[in-house]
Write a protein that holds these residues in place. Structure first.
Motif, PDB file in Angstrom:
ATOM      1  N   THR A  84       0.857  -1.173   0.000  1.00  0.00           N
ATOM      2  CA  THR A  84       0.000   0.000   0.000  1.00  0.00           C
ATOM      3  C   THR A  84       0.895   1.225   0.000  1.00  0.00           C
ATOM      4  N   ILE A  85       0.796   2.015  -1.054  1.00  0.00           N
ATOM      5  CA  ILE A  85       1.565   3.255  -1.174  1.00  0.00           C
ATOM      6  C   ILE A  85       0.561   4.391  -1.093  1.00  0.00           C
ATOM      7  N   SER A  86       0.725   5.265  -0.109  1.00  0.00           N
ATOM      8  CA  SER A  86      -0.257   6.323   0.135  1.00  0.00           C
ATOM      9  C   SER A  86       0.393   7.687   0.017  1.00  0.00           C
ATOM     10  N   LEU A  87      -0.235   8.575  -0.730  1.00  0.00           N
ATOM     11  CA  LEU A  87       0.144   9.979  -0.783  1.00  0.00           C
ATOM     12  C   LEU A  87      -0.647  10.675   0.309  1.00  0.00           C
ATOM     13  N   LEU A  88       0.038  11.369   1.213  1.00  0.00           N
ATOM     14  CA  LEU A  88      -0.596  11.921   2.404  1.00  0.00           C
ATOM     15  C   LEU A  88      -0.796  13.432   2.289  1.00  0.00           C
ATOM     16  N   ILE A 141      -6.060   2.254  -7.826  1.00  0.00           N
ATOM     17  CA  ILE A 141      -5.911   3.560  -7.185  1.00  0.00           C
ATOM     18  C   ILE A 141      -7.211   3.899  -6.479  1.00  0.00           C
ATOM     19  N   GLU A 142      -7.095   4.295  -5.220  1.00  0.00           N
ATOM     20  CA  GLU A 142      -8.247   4.716  -4.443  1.00  0.00           C
ATOM     21  C   GLU A 142      -8.027   6.142  -3.993  1.00  0.00           C
ATOM     22  N   ASN A 143      -9.066   6.948  -4.067  1.00  0.00           N
ATOM     23  CA  ASN A 143      -8.998   8.316  -3.561  1.00  0.00           C
ATOM     24  C   ASN A 143      -9.769   8.388  -2.259  1.00  0.00           C
ATOM     25  N   VAL A 185      -4.280   6.439  -2.774  1.00  0.00           N
ATOM     26  CA  VAL A 185      -3.704   5.178  -2.292  1.00  0.00           C
ATOM     27  C   VAL A 185      -3.559   4.226  -3.472  1.00  0.00           C
ATOM     28  N   TRP A 186      -2.357   3.715  -3.671  1.00  0.00           N
ATOM     29  CA  TRP A 186      -2.089   2.699  -4.672  1.00  0.00           C
ATOM     30  C   TRP A 186      -2.022   1.359  -3.950  1.00  0.00           C
ATOM     31  N   LYS A 187      -2.910   0.430  -4.303  1.00  0.00           N
ATOM     32  CA  LYS A 187      -2.931  -0.920  -3.728  1.00  0.00           C
ATOM     33  C   LYS A 187      -2.290  -1.850  -4.755  1.00  0.00           C
ATOM     34  N   VAL A 188      -1.099  -2.333  -4.449  1.00  0.00           N
ATOM     35  CA  VAL A 188      -0.317  -3.159  -5.366  1.00  0.00           C
ATOM     36  C   VAL A 188      -0.562  -4.629  -5.034  1.00  0.00           C
TER      37      VAL A 188
END
Length: 152
Positions: free
Chosen positions: A99-103, A149-151, A112-115
């Motif tokens: 999980t890569i999240s831009l904060l 990608i989730e916003n 949020v990028w869910k790989v």
């Protein structure tokens, strides 16, 4: 009275990219850089023999993802990426969800990028220079089977 910007919508300005987090399992690691969050559709070219148009038709084909490369500073007791890489034994590896999240400025995820099904394929240790004064940086390259990608 001058506009101080307090009444502006949050959608006026693009998000800064320097505040993010990376998690796998219950581990959160502090990375300096994450790159390779791209996906593409390989086009298929086709022309029917009885087509009156003398050109090919293009249609979307299979999806292709790049490997994700993450760079971080070297710490004395932090071996999490090497521990994951050392789990590779005779073509078996524990695949993990990343999980890569831009904060935002409050530390809340905005994108949020869910790989899916990620596993390490390459680790690059730091280079050593007697005359340098840079921070030691290592990198890990991760293969995966796509992401969503989730916003927030």
């Amino acid at each position: 009275m001058a506009d101080d910007g307090s009444a502006q919508s949050q959608t006026v300005w693009p998000l800064p990219k320097f505040y993010f987090q990376v998690k796998w399992d219950d581990t959160e690691l502090a990375f300096q850089e994450v790159s390779g969050l791209d996906i593409e559709s390989e086009p298929i070219e086709y022309r029917a023999g009885n087509s009156k148009v003398f050109s090919k038709v293009k249609m979307p084909g299979m999806l292709k993802s790049s490997n994700i490369t993450m760079k971080k500073g070297v710490f004395a007791t932090d071996n999490a990426i090497f521990d994951w890489f050392n789990e590779i034994k005779m073509n078996t590896i524990k695949r993990k969800a990343l999980t890569i999240s831009l904060l935002d400025e409050g530390g809340n995820p905005t994108m949020v990028w869910k790989v899916r099904n990620a596993f390490p394929v390459k680790i690059t240790g730091t280079d050593l220079k007697a005359e340098g004064n840079e921070v030691a940086v290592e990198s890990i390259e991760i293969a995966h089977e796509g992401f969503t990608i989730e916003n927030a």
